[in-house]
Design a protein around this motif. Sequence first.
Motif, PDB file in Angstrom:
ATOM      1  N   LEU A  24       0.821  -1.844   0.324  1.00 15.79           N
ATOM      2  CA  LEU A  24       0.533   0.010   0.198  1.00 15.79           C
ATOM      3  C   LEU A  24       0.652   1.532  -0.179  1.00 15.79           C
ATOM      4  N   ALA A  25       2.037   1.254   0.891  1.00 18.08           N
ATOM      5  CA  ALA A  25       2.748   2.995   0.718  1.00 18.08           C
ATOM      6  C   ALA A  25       3.513   2.673  -0.330  1.00 18.08           C
ATOM      7  N   ALA A  26       4.061   1.264  -1.108  1.00 13.60           N
ATOM      8  CA  ALA A  26       4.571   1.603  -2.748  1.00 13.60           C
ATOM      9  C   ALA A  26       3.768   2.107  -4.155  1.00 13.60           C
ATOM     10  N   ALA A  27       2.543   1.219  -3.138  1.00 12.12           N
ATOM     11  CA  ALA A  27       0.941   2.135  -4.279  1.00 12.12           C
ATOM     12  C   ALA A  27       1.149   2.885  -4.463  1.00 12.12           C
ATOM     13  N   SER A  28       1.278   4.184  -3.011  1.00 11.47           N
ATOM     14  CA  SER A  28       0.708   5.049  -2.503  1.00 11.47           C
ATOM     15  C   SER A  28       1.879   6.412  -3.764  1.00 11.47           C
ATOM     16  N   ASP A  29       3.466   5.667  -3.456  1.00 12.31           N
ATOM     17  CA  ASP A  29       4.164   7.044  -4.160  1.00 12.31           C
ATOM     18  C   ASP A  29       4.051   6.455  -5.950  1.00 12.31           C
ATOM     19  N   ARG A  30       3.388   6.005  -6.340  1.00 12.67           N
ATOM     20  CA  ARG A  30       2.760   5.335  -8.068  1.00 12.67           C
ATOM     21  C   ARG A  30       1.935   6.237  -8.729  1.00 12.67           C
TER      22      ARG A  30
END
Length: 260
Positions: A24-30
Amino acid sequence: MTDGRRSIRLGVTGATGRMGREVLAAASDRPAFEVVLAVARSPPDEPIEAVEIESADAFDRLVADREPHVVVDFTAPVSTATYADACADAGVAFVTGTTGLDDSHERRLRAASERIPLLRAANFSRGIAVLDALCARAVRSLPDYDIELVETHHAGKRDAPSGTALSLLETVESERDASERVHGRVGDSPRDADEIGVHSIRAGAIAGEHEVVLAGDHEELRLTHRAGDRGVFAAGALDAAAWLAGRDPGRYAFAEVIET
């Protein structure tokens, strides 16, 4: 394949777990990703910013209603097989990094892959993919050297050896016939020539370390990969999700993602 200019509609299972949170954290940055559903078996200890965590019991309905392009899963074997079944019913691509699956779980994933694109990897690190290739080359080039494998993970990891270690062992065994796995040693235990020693360490909060040792009479070669943060696995899983969305049904490998 999904147009790279369009948002990739993403579902995340195990959203309150270690890897679910990382995804979820990685997706929020993409910007290319839009999280349209996130489910978990248990509620989060504290709210996760900008994401509503819903009950995993509603996954079948949610995956049909929200129409994600792809679901990323890091959970447990029974849950993974159940989520894969639901994704197959909904026509949604499925990426999973769950390890410890038995034959019955693998059969369900194979059945799902006949209807949807499905990618399962023991490890989503690009470095591990390179380590695997180097390991194959080293075993071919050093046919008479003793081989030992040591893997280290956090205290809470359930399966041992790790899925990545098992994958590396399969690579070793594909290059060397008549090998036998020996898990740890105790007592009077001299080494046989055809052994592959396997050792698992569980301690602290270690994200992951794998070392393959090849030793001859006068030298040794050590191939080591250390993950400093679980974020590297989440990044790789999202790379796989973006690559997989929109492909034809079938079983795919992470090596195909990093080679394109």
